[in-house]
Design a protein around this motif. Sequence first.
Motif, PDB file in Angstrom:
ATOM      1  N   GLN B  44       0.837  -1.196   0.000  1.00 20.78           N
ATOM      2  CA  GLN B  44       0.000   0.000   0.000  1.00 20.78           C
ATOM      3  C   GLN B  44       0.876   1.252   0.000  1.00 20.78           C
ATOM      4  N   PHE B  45       0.579   2.156  -0.879  1.00 21.29           N
ATOM      5  CA  PHE B  45       1.343   3.394  -0.965  1.00 21.29           C
ATOM      6  C   PHE B  45       0.430   4.588  -0.791  1.00 21.29           C
ATOM      7  N   PHE B  46       0.935   5.616  -0.069  1.00 21.12           N
ATOM      8  CA  PHE B  46       0.164   6.842   0.106  1.00 21.12           C
ATOM      9  C   PHE B  46       1.000   8.023  -0.327  1.00 21.12           C
ATOM     10  N   TRP B  47       0.401   8.943  -0.982  1.00 16.11           N
ATOM     11  CA  TRP B  47       1.086  10.149  -1.481  1.00 16.11           C
ATOM     12  C   TRP B  47       1.610  10.961  -0.304  1.00 16.11           C
ATOM     13  N   ASN B  48       2.877  11.319  -0.379  1.00 14.97           N
ATOM     14  CA  ASN B  48       3.443  12.112   0.710  1.00 14.97           C
ATOM     15  C   ASN B  48       4.074  13.417   0.217  1.00 14.97           C
ATOM     16  N   GLY B  49       4.000  13.670  -1.106  1.00 18.25           N
ATOM     17  CA  GLY B  49       4.559  14.914  -1.646  1.00 18.25           C
ATOM     18  C   GLY B  49       6.037  15.047  -1.327  1.00 18.25           C
ATOM     19  N   LEU B  50       6.417  16.246  -0.930  1.00 18.58           N
ATOM     20  CA  LEU B  50       7.830  16.485  -0.605  1.00 18.58           C
ATOM     21  C   LEU B  50       8.111  16.266   0.881  1.00 18.58           C
ATOM     22  N   GLY B  51       7.205  15.613   1.542  1.00 15.44           N
ATOM     23  CA  GLY B  51       7.317  15.412   2.987  1.00 15.44           C
ATOM     24  C   GLY B  51       8.621  14.783   3.416  1.00 15.44           C
ATOM     25  N   TRP B  52       9.035  13.719   2.733  1.00 14.78           N
ATOM     26  CA  TRP B  52      10.288  13.038   3.119  1.00 14.78           C
ATOM     27  C   TRP B  52      11.484  13.965   2.958  1.00 14.78           C
ATOM     28  N   PHE B  53      11.434  14.734   1.876  1.00 15.99           N
ATOM     29  CA  PHE B  53      12.559  15.649   1.639  1.00 15.99           C
ATOM     30  C   PHE B  53      12.636  16.697   2.734  1.00 15.99           C
ATOM     31  N   GLN B  54      11.456  17.218   3.119  1.00 17.12           N
ATOM     32  CA  GLN B  54      11.444  18.221   4.193  1.00 17.12           C
ATOM     33  C   GLN B  54      12.009  17.641   5.479  1.00 17.12           C
ATOM     34  N   GLU B  55      11.593  16.416   5.776  1.00 13.82           N
ATOM     35  CA  GLU B  55      12.052  15.798   7.014  1.00 13.82           C
ATOM     36  C   GLU B  55      13.556  15.502   6.951  1.00 13.82           C
ATOM     37  N   LEU B  56      13.980  15.041   5.765  1.00  8.78           N
ATOM     38  CA  LEU B  56      15.379  14.668   5.585  1.00  8.78           C
ATOM     39  C   LEU B  56      16.307  15.866   5.779  1.00  8.78           C
ATOM     40  N   LEU B  57      15.877  17.021   5.267  1.00  4.67           N
ATOM     41  CA  LEU B  57      16.744  18.186   5.300  1.00  4.67           C
ATOM     42  C   LEU B  57      16.547  19.018   6.566  1.00  4.67           C
ATOM     43  N   ASP B  58      15.739  18.540   7.473  1.00  2.10           N
ATOM     44  CA  ASP B  58      15.531  19.260   8.726  1.00  2.10           C
ATOM     45  C   ASP B  58      16.300  18.546   9.842  1.00  2.10           C
ATOM     46  N   PRO B  59      17.451  19.111  10.263  1.00  2.00           N
ATOM     47  CA  PRO B  59      18.324  18.413  11.225  1.00  2.00           C
ATOM     48  C   PRO B  59      17.634  18.121  12.563  1.00  2.00           C
ATOM     49  N   SER B  60      16.527  18.818  12.863  1.00  2.00           N
ATOM     50  CA  SER B  60      15.922  18.592  14.171  1.00  2.00           C
ATOM     51  C   SER B  60      15.030  17.356  14.178  1.00  2.00           C
ATOM     52  N   SER B  61      14.642  16.868  12.983  1.00  2.00           N
ATOM     53  CA  SER B  61      13.797  15.671  12.956  1.00  2.00           C
ATOM     54  C   SER B  61      14.667  14.433  13.151  1.00  2.00           C
ATOM     55  N   GLU B  62      14.017  13.317  13.393  1.00  2.00           N
ATOM     56  CA  GLU B  62      14.752  12.084  13.646  1.00  2.00           C
ATOM     57  C   GLU B  62      15.526  11.661  12.392  1.00  2.00           C
ATOM     58  N   LEU B  63      14.810  11.660  11.229  1.00  2.00           N
ATOM     59  CA  LEU B  63      15.434  11.254   9.974  1.00  2.00           C
ATOM     60  C   LEU B  63      16.548  12.222   9.571  1.00  2.00           C
ATOM     61  N   GLY B  64      16.230  13.531   9.709  1.00  2.00           N
ATOM     62  CA  GLY B  64      17.205  14.557   9.322  1.00  2.00           C
ATOM     63  C   GLY B  64      18.468  14.479  10.155  1.00  2.00           C
ATOM     64  N   GLY B  65      18.298  14.283  11.466  1.00  2.00           N
ATOM     65  CA  GLY B  65      19.456  14.193  12.348  1.00  2.00           C
ATOM     66  C   GLY B  65      20.357  13.057  11.934  1.00  2.00           C
ATOM     67  N   ARG B  66      19.746  11.932  11.695  1.00  2.00           N
ATOM     68  CA  ARG B  66      20.468  10.744  11.290  1.00  2.00           C
ATOM     69  C   ARG B  66      21.193  10.972   9.960  1.00  2.00           C
ATOM     70  N   PHE B  67      20.482  11.621   9.012  1.00  2.00           N
ATOM     71  CA  PHE B  67      21.041  11.878   7.693  1.00  2.00           C
ATOM     72  C   PHE B  67      22.274  12.775   7.792  1.00  2.00           C
TER      73      PHE B  67
END
Lengths: 359, 296
Positions: B44-67
């Motif tokens: 199952q896939f759901f549209w997320n737009g640029l959400g992952w990119f926003q999270e990735l490039l935001d150092p304060s988020s969990e994903l961004g910090g890790r990245f």
Amino acid sequence: MARIDLVDLAHAYRPNPTTDADYALRPMNTSWRQGGAYALLGPSGCGKTTLLNIISGLVVPSRGHVLFDGVDVTRLATEKRNIAQVFQFPVIYDTMTVRENLAFPLRNRGMPAAAVAARVGEIAELLDLNVDLDRRARALTPDAKQKISLGRGLVRSDVAAILFDEPLTVIDPALKWELRSKLKALHRALDLTMIYVTHDQTEALTFADTVVVMHDGAIVQMGRPNELFERPEHTFVGHFIGSPGMNVLPAKVEGRTADVGGVPIALGRSYSAIPPGRKIEIGIRPEYVRLSSGEGVPVRVERIDDLGRIRFAKVRLGDARLSVVAPPGVRLEDDRSRVSFDPAQIHVYADSRRIEGDA
Amino acid sequence: MDKPINNAAWFLILPAFAIVLFNAVIPMMTVVNYSVQDSFGNNQFFWNGLGWFQELLDPSSELGGRFFASLGRSALFSAIVLAVQVPLGIAVALSMPRSGIALALCLVFIAMPLLIPWNVVGTMWQLYSRSDIGLLGWTVNAIGIPFNYTNSVLAAWTVLVLMDTWHWTGLIALLCYAGLKSIPDAYYQAARIDGASRWAVFTRIELPKLRSVLLIGVLLRFMDSFMIYTEPFVVTGGGPGSVTTFLSIDLVKIALGQFDLGKAGAMSIVYTLIILAVCWVFYTVMVTPENKGARE
């Protein structure tokens, strides 16, 4: 500035040379006077560059000594020798400007900055490099690059000699003349010893006051351009200088007559004491042979080469072929042509070396 | 003369185009497709737009910090690797014998590590550096320096840098050797006549002439070291903790460990763009002065 003497000098690139053929340079003794303009002339592979590199110290000779003003420098490193050398292909330091390039040899020797600047300005003036001084050297044309190479040689005022190793090879023909006359002018202005290696006789004859002809690792003649032309001491010099070169014909010489394949030719001098068992030839330049329908020995004209300013005919005399100047009016079809020789201009060679006749 | 224009020739490049489409464009687009969606089990896939990119490039988020943490480690690793291997490679090339059998042997030995597969290199160094049975690890411990790459940050990084240097310095050395070989003798002779010191010969002749091969060497080494995966995965597995978890290792953890295809897709795209951008900057910086010199 110095007089350069080569004493009993010889060089072989391989160890333990035994025969003559092993030597790149055969044993020689020569001296080069201070302030002379010399040309080392010879075909590729005759040892010119080896000789030059020995003088500059890039090659240490296997035998003999190099003296600068009587001081033995044979084993002295190049950089300590006070010698400048310009190579066949322009060598420039890519990352430096023209000014830095010219200043480089002086700076390396710890000259004060003001003196360097003055000297660089002077040399740039001489070479017409003024406008380019602050440009990157690698952005220039090949002839400008070669001028920089020249400049780096000239910039040191204390050099014993400047050596040129076929420096105009990569230069446009039109600029060649210009650079060569520049060199000549520099030689007059700076009173430097210059040694110029080339395989081009025009270059050698116009540049030098003394031409040194080399053949097979040996110096065969050293003399003024007209001496090389009028009195070649070796048949090789006769061939190599002049275009076309001297006619060399196998002959039997007795007294004042040479016998070329049964045709008697009068000589200017008498040769009485020719040692037996040597290869005897006579040599005469095409310029001193007259082709006409009137007098002389009959020949067959095989070909006429028109060089524009002058025409040369290839003629056949018995088994021998000669080049002679073809006066206007001579045609290929003339099968009744005759040649006559100027006796005073005929030289006699024994085993390729010229022998002197009696008056 | 007017030539007839026939555009039919374009059809001739269709096969090439199809191959590029198949092996580059389509897989790449799949990743783009994942990066804008969130995936759950059962396909199952759901549209997320640029959400992952926003999270990735935001150092304060969990994903961004890790990245950003793994990006930093990758950048540091590449920087160390370049700083060590480029000078070392040049030094090796300069001290190589000029001819004869010694040269041949030298070339063979230098080229040998280049031929060994990545995972083999990893295994070799994993064993070699172990503190219990590895020759290197055991020796270092024996002379009194504690060395255990499974629990020491410094030891883990040292092993990885040593391993990469062992594996790839030969490439720089071979490139530089070829570059040095192409410098005509006249340059060295002229330098001697000009009284240049050995250092001046190096900076004024050799280095400028090595410029183009070094450009290629630095580019290759940057890309390889920034994308390094197999060797650290085999040696340290990204540890201890996550101190040697480089971008590539982290990416695989997210994609195959957690099956977060959306996050991994976004990360892949940013990763690729970073490499492209850095290579472009390298290239531009190293090529520009040359052009400027020619145009002046």
